[in-house]
Design a protein around this motif. Structure first.
Motif, short mmCIF file in Angstrom:
data_model
loop_
_atom_site.label_atom_id
_atom_site.label_comp_id
_atom_site.label_asym_id
_atom_site.label_seq_id
_atom_site.Cartn_x
_atom_site.Cartn_y
_atom_site.Cartn_z
N SER A 269 0.86 -1.19 0.00
CA SER A 269 0.00 0.00 0.00
C SER A 269 0.89 1.23 0.00
CB SER A 269 -0.88 -0.04 1.26
OG SER A 269 -1.56 1.18 1.39
N LEU A 270 0.58 2.18 -0.89
CA LEU A 270 1.28 3.47 -0.84
C LEU A 270 0.48 4.36 0.07
CD1 LEU A 270 2.19 4.16 -4.59
CD2 LEU A 270 3.55 3.00 -2.85
N MET A 271 1.05 4.71 1.21
CA MET A 271 0.32 5.54 2.16
C MET A 271 0.33 6.98 1.67
SD MET A 271 -0.56 3.11 4.13
CE MET A 271 -1.18 3.82 5.65
N ASN A 272 -0.32 7.84 2.44
CA ASN A 272 -0.50 9.23 2.02
C ASN A 272 0.80 9.91 1.61
OD1 ASN A 272 -3.12 8.82 2.65
ND2 ASN A 272 -2.91 9.62 4.75
N ASN A 273 1.83 9.56 2.33
CA ASN A 273 3.11 10.21 2.00
C ASN A 273 3.84 9.53 0.85
OD1 ASN A 273 3.81 7.89 3.24
ND2 ASN A 273 4.98 8.83 4.92
N GLU A 274 3.12 8.64 0.15
CA GLU A 274 3.67 7.99 -1.04
C GLU A 274 4.85 7.09 -0.74
OE1 GLU A 274 2.45 8.34 -4.60
OE2 GLU A 274 0.89 8.46 -3.08
N MET A 275 4.85 6.53 0.46
CA MET A 275 5.88 5.55 0.77
C MET A 275 5.23 4.16 0.80
SD MET A 275 8.76 7.05 1.10
CE MET A 275 9.86 6.09 2.13
#
Lengths: 288, 299
Positions: B157-163
């Motif tokens: 999953s790419l979290m909100n901070n794109e990590m």
């Protein structure tokens, strides 16, 4: 309709020149100035490989039984044919067969043609014995075993599906006589002794455009010495773990010095009809 | 209203009309419904036609002969039509595999074909072809005390901070008898996944990691008959292509929107995650040497 026929089956009993031809074909199609990498052949994976099947079906073949896999294989080849823009060359060791659902596993609807490789079973016995790390006696029994199959132990994982080979004679009969597919039979002995003419005949049969010089170059690049050199340097992914090497001698007639006379007799007796038909026995039943 | 059960898997709360004993029970607001019913016979104008499946944007239909049809929609609903006299173990196997794979794609997450382990509070995925040893190496690490995150399929999953993060799967592994034996265990104490398929179900009672973890390393395991053990760091196009290639059920990605999302995942993972090719001898599993090499690479 014929546009849909995208698969060329490179069919054979094991150790009969199939891999040599695939290396040749890769070299011919690559048109490179370097010999093709034996671990990265142009031809698609063996027809019994799992990756193709899993991608096409959306199921994990490792979670299916051999019977379930067999029923889906014709549809997987239909899928490959339907979704490919170019011809697909598929190596296959399975005998040609009808599935339990009554469908041909390798159907005319998706088959452009078949090249069927055949080799003197006496030499196959010697080579196969090295390949499987089994004594010659066991191999003679395998050659005669009408229910022989690869990868058939259900208790462990096999990289390939169960492949029904049947006996050496029945394998030939299934492809050459029963399949009804457009087929060119190529004898290993002719590949060795009349190399250029034999490979050229196969190239013409496949309808490939290639000059004599292209064919000669591809033959040079697929010489057994080149394959042995590559195998000693970087291995060959299709070699069975137990075997010392895949590209061994590739000689004609090594059975004369390696196979016990009683095994020669029993193989000639078991396969008399096919051996006479393809020029490995004279009409009195003696090896040629 | 039928009886329902609520479970947690792949970071989702799942309400199901069939019992799923593989999954831990949960409470909370429901993300996914699994129900029994009638599935459509086909999908009109599909974007992709597989051998046993059809895809459209937010619609997916899988037919497993003699077992069940699975109709997955909107990333939140799986309808199962059972075939007569079916064994529920079979129904669950394809539900938790391919059907959830399709659902995870629909939710815009990336199911990656590999087993994952928590090493030093970061996620490490082991991928490769069938038979490469994905589950076996994860199980070997687990024996050394490293918690399992997921077996066979690891959801990224790419979290909100794109990590990129690895999401916890469910506490179970599937191993062949010879792998169990190599790990020094006795296969017969476990149940098999299906009748006539001798792959065993290993429940993970302890040492299962239930939360998500930042994804830092992916190992692509490649058995080689040359007998050498080595690790190489992958870069550029090769790295990107292998991430694409080992995406679980790549053909379930239907249409431009899903393809664009998948591309975004691959580029982001390429940027932030080390991808290694681990070549191992096909003859035998050198567990200690492999584990040392893995730990050296990730630390």
């Amino acid at each position: 309709m014929d546009d849909f026929k995208k698969i060329v089956w490179l069919a054979s009993y094991p150790k009969s020149g199939n891999t040599w031809f695939r290396v040749f074909l890769s070299n011919l199609l690559n048109k490179s100035d370097q010999p093709a990498d034996i671990n990265n052949l142009y031809t698609t994976p063996i027809a019994s490989s799992r990756e193709l099947f899993d991608e096409a079906t959306g199921l994990s073949s490792s979670e299916l039984t051999s019977e379930e896999i067999d029923l889906l294989r014709p549809q997987v080849y239909e899928f490959i044919s339907r979704t490919s823009s170019e011809l697909q060359y598929q190596k296959v060791h399975d005998a040609w067969q009808i599935t339990k659902a009554g469908e041909p596993m390798f159907s005319d609807n998706i088959t452009k043609c078949v090249i069927y490789f055949i080799r003197n079973p006496l030499d196959v016995a010697v080579s196969f014995s090295n390949h499987l790390s089994k004594p010659h006696e066991d191999i003679a029994k395998i050659l005669a075993d009408k229910s022989f199959a690869f990868s058939s132990n259900p208790n462990r994982f096999h990289l390939q599906f169960r492949q029904r080979l049947l006996s050496w004679s029945d394998h030939i009969h299934s492809w050459v006589d029963e399949s009804g597919l457009p087929i060119l039979v190529v004898r290993y002995e002719d590949m060795k002794e009349n190399t250029f003419e034999t490979f050229k005949r196969a190239v013409n049969f496949l309808g490939l455009v290639a000059s004599d010089e292209d064919i000669r170059k591809a033959i040079r690049f697929s010489d057994i010495k080149e394959m042995q050199k590559q195998e000693s340097q970087s291995g060959f992914s299709e070699k069975p773990t137990k075997a010392d090497s895949f590209f061994r001698k590739g000689e004609i007639g090594s059975w004369r010095s390696e196979l016990a006379p009683e095994l020669v007799d029993s193989i000639c007796k078991d396969h008399r009809e096919m051996m006479i038909r393809f020029g490995y026995l004279d009409d009195k039943g003696f090896p040629i | 209203m039928a009886t329902t059960y609520t479970y947690k898997a792949f970071g989702l709360t799942i309400q199901s009309e069939i019992e799923l004993p593989e999954l831990p029970l949960a409470i909370g607001s429901v993300d996914v419904n699994v129900s029994l019913g009638i599935t459509p016979n086909t999908l009109e104008n599909p974007l992709f036609i597989g051998v046993r499946f059809l895809t459209k944007h937010n619609e997916f239909l899988l037919k497993v002969d003699q077992i069940a049809n699975y109709y997955v929609t909107g990333g939140n609903q799986i309808t199962i039509e059972l075939m007569p006299d079916v064994d529920f173990a079979d129904v669950r196997l394809f539900l938790l595999g391919s059907a959830f794979g399709a659902l995870i794609h629909q939710r815009g997450l990336l199911p990656f074909h590999g087993s994952s382990v928590n090493i030093d509070n970061s996620g490490v995925i082991f991928s490769g072809h069938s038979g490469a040893g994905k589950s076996t190496i994860a199980a070997a690490l687990n024996k050394k005390g490293y918690p399992i995150l997921s077996d066979d399929v690891s959801v990224i999953s790419l979290m909100n901070n794109e990590m990129p993060f690895v999401v916890s799967g469910y506490p179970q592994m599937k191993l062949w008898a010879d792998s169990i034996a190599k790990l020094g265990d006795e296969p017969s104490q476990y149940g098999i996944i299906r009748k006539r398929v001798e792959k065993y179900i290993i429940p993970i009672d302890k040492s299962f990691h239930e939360e998500l973890l930042p994804l830092k390393n992916i190992f692509i395991i490649v058995p080689s008959n040359l007998g050498e053990l080595k690790v190489e760091s992958l870069k550029g196009v090769e790295k990107f292509n292998l991430l694409k290639y080992h995406t679980y059920r790549f053909n379930f990605i239907a249409g431009q929107e899903m393809q664009a999302n998948h591309f975004r995942y691959l580029t982001t993972i390429s940027k932030h995650v080390n991808v290694w090719r681990m070549t191992r001898p096909s003859k035998k599993f050198m567990f200690d040497e492999m584990i040392n090499l893995i730990l050296e690479s990730v630390r």
